[in-house]
Design an enzyme around this catalytic site. Structure first.
Site, short mmCIF file in Angstrom:
data_model
loop_
_atom_site.label_atom_id
_atom_site.label_comp_id
_atom_site.label_asym_id
_atom_site.label_seq_id
_atom_site.Cartn_x
_atom_site.Cartn_y
_atom_site.Cartn_z
N GLY A 1 5.91 -2.50 6.25
CA GLY A 1 7.14 -2.64 6.59
C GLY A 1 8.00 -1.56 7.65
N GLU A 2 9.57 -2.33 8.17
CA GLU A 2 9.94 -1.60 8.85
C GLU A 2 11.68 -1.85 7.77
OE1 GLU A 2 10.86 -0.10 11.37
OE2 GLU A 2 12.98 0.31 10.78
N GLU B 1 0.84 -1.56 0.35
CA GLU B 1 0.40 -0.17 -0.07
C GLU B 1 0.83 1.12 0.29
OE1 GLU B 1 -3.28 -1.74 3.28
OE2 GLU B 1 -2.58 -0.24 3.76
N CYS C 1 4.80 -6.29 15.46
CA CYS C 1 3.98 -5.39 16.58
C CYS C 1 2.42 -5.69 16.91
CB CYS C 1 3.78 -3.78 16.30
SG CYS C 1 5.20 -3.34 15.68
N CYS D 1 -0.32 -3.91 14.68
CA CYS D 1 -0.59 -3.76 13.32
C CYS D 1 -0.92 -4.97 12.44
CB CYS D 1 1.42 -2.90 13.32
SG CYS D 1 1.71 -3.06 11.69
N CYS E 1 -1.84 1.33 8.57
CA CYS E 1 -1.06 0.20 7.31
C CYS E 1 -2.32 -0.42 7.59
CB CYS E 1 0.35 0.91 7.39
SG CYS E 1 1.08 -0.53 8.35
N CYS F 1 3.46 8.48 1.45
CA CYS F 1 3.24 7.68 2.54
C CYS F 1 3.92 6.01 1.88
CB CYS F 1 2.41 7.15 3.34
SG CYS F 1 2.76 5.76 4.57
N CYS G 1 5.86 -7.94 7.52
CA CYS G 1 7.00 -7.37 8.56
C CYS G 1 7.26 -7.67 9.34
CB CYS G 1 6.15 -5.78 8.93
SG CYS G 1 7.55 -4.88 10.59
N SER H 1 8.68 5.18 15.99
CA SER H 1 7.83 4.68 16.60
C SER H 1 7.61 4.26 18.21
CB SER H 1 7.06 4.05 16.07
OG SER H 1 6.67 3.78 14.46
N LEU H 2 7.69 5.30 19.07
CA LEU H 2 8.15 5.14 21.15
C LEU H 2 6.82 4.22 20.92
CD1 LEU H 2 10.22 5.78 22.53
CD2 LEU H 2 8.72 7.34 23.35
N HIS H 3 4.94 4.71 20.90
CA HIS H 3 4.54 3.89 21.48
C HIS H 3 4.14 4.09 23.26
CE1 HIS H 3 3.39 3.88 17.76
NE2 HIS H 3 4.23 2.94 17.40
N SER I 1 10.38 6.43 9.29
CA SER I 1 9.88 5.59 10.44
C SER I 1 10.61 4.85 10.79
CB SER I 1 8.39 6.37 10.80
OG SER I 1 7.36 5.51 11.47
N ASN J 1 -6.17 3.02 15.58
CA ASN J 1 -7.25 2.54 14.23
C ASN J 1 -7.82 1.09 14.57
OD1 ASN J 1 -9.00 3.11 12.39
ND2 ASN J 1 -7.95 3.87 10.39
#
Ligand code: SAH
Ligand code: SF4
Length: 359
Positions: free
Chosen positions: A173-174, A90, A127, A130, A347, A116, A123, A228-230, A205, A304
């Site tokens: 993906g990372e 995407e 996570c 995700c 994503c 984006c 990935c 991406s701390l979160h 990111s 989301n």
């Protein structure tokens, strides 16, 4: 499936000059690909027929096909692309600023867009929140498959090559798990004979592979990083991002401090807010402490939700309370407005939806 060939977009000009003779043709080819967005070598009118045919044998121009497209009322457009091997990724076209018109209706400022892009099919990081992670990891994208996302979105939106766009590596993906191909794509984007998108307009990111943040820094490409701390403690962060065990919060903060940044700019920390997990003021307080001494900017993201997830979207009130706390304590903080909330915004969600509809 037709034969899989490398894309002309996989290569920098320098590399192509070693493959294509005479070398001066490379700049012309770059013009056709990145300024005119052509899809075939036949359209490259000033390239001799014999060379067109030779190129056609060896390469494809654009390795992507648009499979699906969702247009949101706020101008966000989400694309699902098929790669040559049938895998899908995407990309998102984001309107960041509306155009400005004068009293006569003439445009005085063009609208501003960000793109984006994805860097992998799936990935490895896995996570828990995700959707991309759910399908596991399939493969890295080639440089050309990364570059072609931007070319395709600009073409589809009739966006001239010399109009500026920002690039955010925040799709599937990372990016730092595909560092070599990412670095090549960044270079190709920067080329003045191509899209000429400066490194300052590109943000990588990462979920926080601290050793790779160092490596990216050493490459000195000039790109921004977003972390991406979160979470503010390792226990919760490991629940959300399993590889936090190997690259814990402290190691990330240290790597960020070593990263060469433009001193006028700030490092962005993304903080995905999940209801009853990390939306309390205690977390906000710890976040302030963690970021002290770093020129940081925090971007709060609403989680989301999607079918099957246990996590919940936070309330608007809690988001604003969190933001207020950070701002009051001297940390610059924005809330990412949920662009494309009426489409499959986060994503991995358009891919999932398209695959469900196929069944
Ligand atoms: N792998 C990189 C870049 C891609 S993910 C990284 O993790 O930073 C891009 C962003 O999408 C991340 O900040 C991630 O937290 C966010 N994201 C993933 N799933 C989401 C969801 N369900 N809701 C909101 N944001 C999500
Ligand atoms: Fe990978 Fe980023 Fe999704 Fe984590 S949030 S699984 S790192 S794409």
């Amino acid at each position: 499936m037709s034969e899989i060939k490398p894309s002309i977009m996989d290569y920098t000009q320098e590399e192509l000059k070693k493959i294509i003779k005479p070398a001066f043709r490379v700049k012309q080819i770059f013009g056709w690909v990145y300024h005119h967005y052509v899809e075939s070598f036949k359209e490259m009118k000033n390239i001799p027929k014999a060379l067109q045919e030779e190129l056609e044998e060896k390469f494809v121009v654009n390795p992507l096909k648009i499979l699906n497209k969702e247009i949101s009322s706020d101008g966000t457009i989400k694309y699902l692309f098929a790669l040559q091997d049938g895998k899908t990724v995407e990309s998102v076209w984001l309107k960041m600023k509306d155009e400005k018109r004068d009293a006569e209706g003439k445009i005085v400022h063009e609208a501003k867009y960000s793109i984006c892009v994805s860097t992998q099919v799936g990935c490895k990081v896995g996570c828990s929140f995700c959707l991309t992670a759910k399908g596991g990891f399939t493969r890295d994208l080639t440089p050309g498959e990364i570059v072609a996302q931007v070319v395709s979105l600009k073409k589809d939106n009739a966006h001239a090559h010399n109009r500026v766009t920002n690039i955010v590596y925040m799709g599937m993906g990372e990016p730092l798990d595909n560092l070599d191909n990412l670095a090549k794509a960044i270079e190709i984007f920067k080329d003045q004979d191509g899209l000429a998108i400066s490194a300052k307009r590109q943000t990588v990111s990462t979920s926080g592979l601290s050793t790779k943040i160092d490596k990216l820094g050493q490459m000195d490409l000039g790109v921004h990083i977003a972390i991406s701390l979160h979470a503010v403690d390792d226990e919760l962060r490991t629940e959300l991002i399993p590889m936090n065990k190997a690259h814990n919060i402290n190691s990330i903060i240290e790597a960020v401090k070593r990263y060469p940044i433009d001193t006028r700019k700030r490092v962005m920390f993304e903080y995905l807010v999940i209801k009853d997990k990390n939306d309390d003021l205690g977390s906000a307080k710890k976040l302030v402490k963690l970021l002290s001494g770093i020129k940081a900017k925090v971007n709060l993201i609403y989680f989301n939700p999607y079918p099957g997830t246990e996590y919940k979207r936070p309330s608007k009130e809690d988001m604003h309370r969190f933001q207020e706390y950070l701002t009051k304590h001297g940390v610059l903080c924005t809330i990412r407005d949920s662009k494309g909330i009426d489409i499959s915004a986060a994503c991995g969600q358009l891919k999932e939806k398209t695959e469900m509809e196929k069944q």
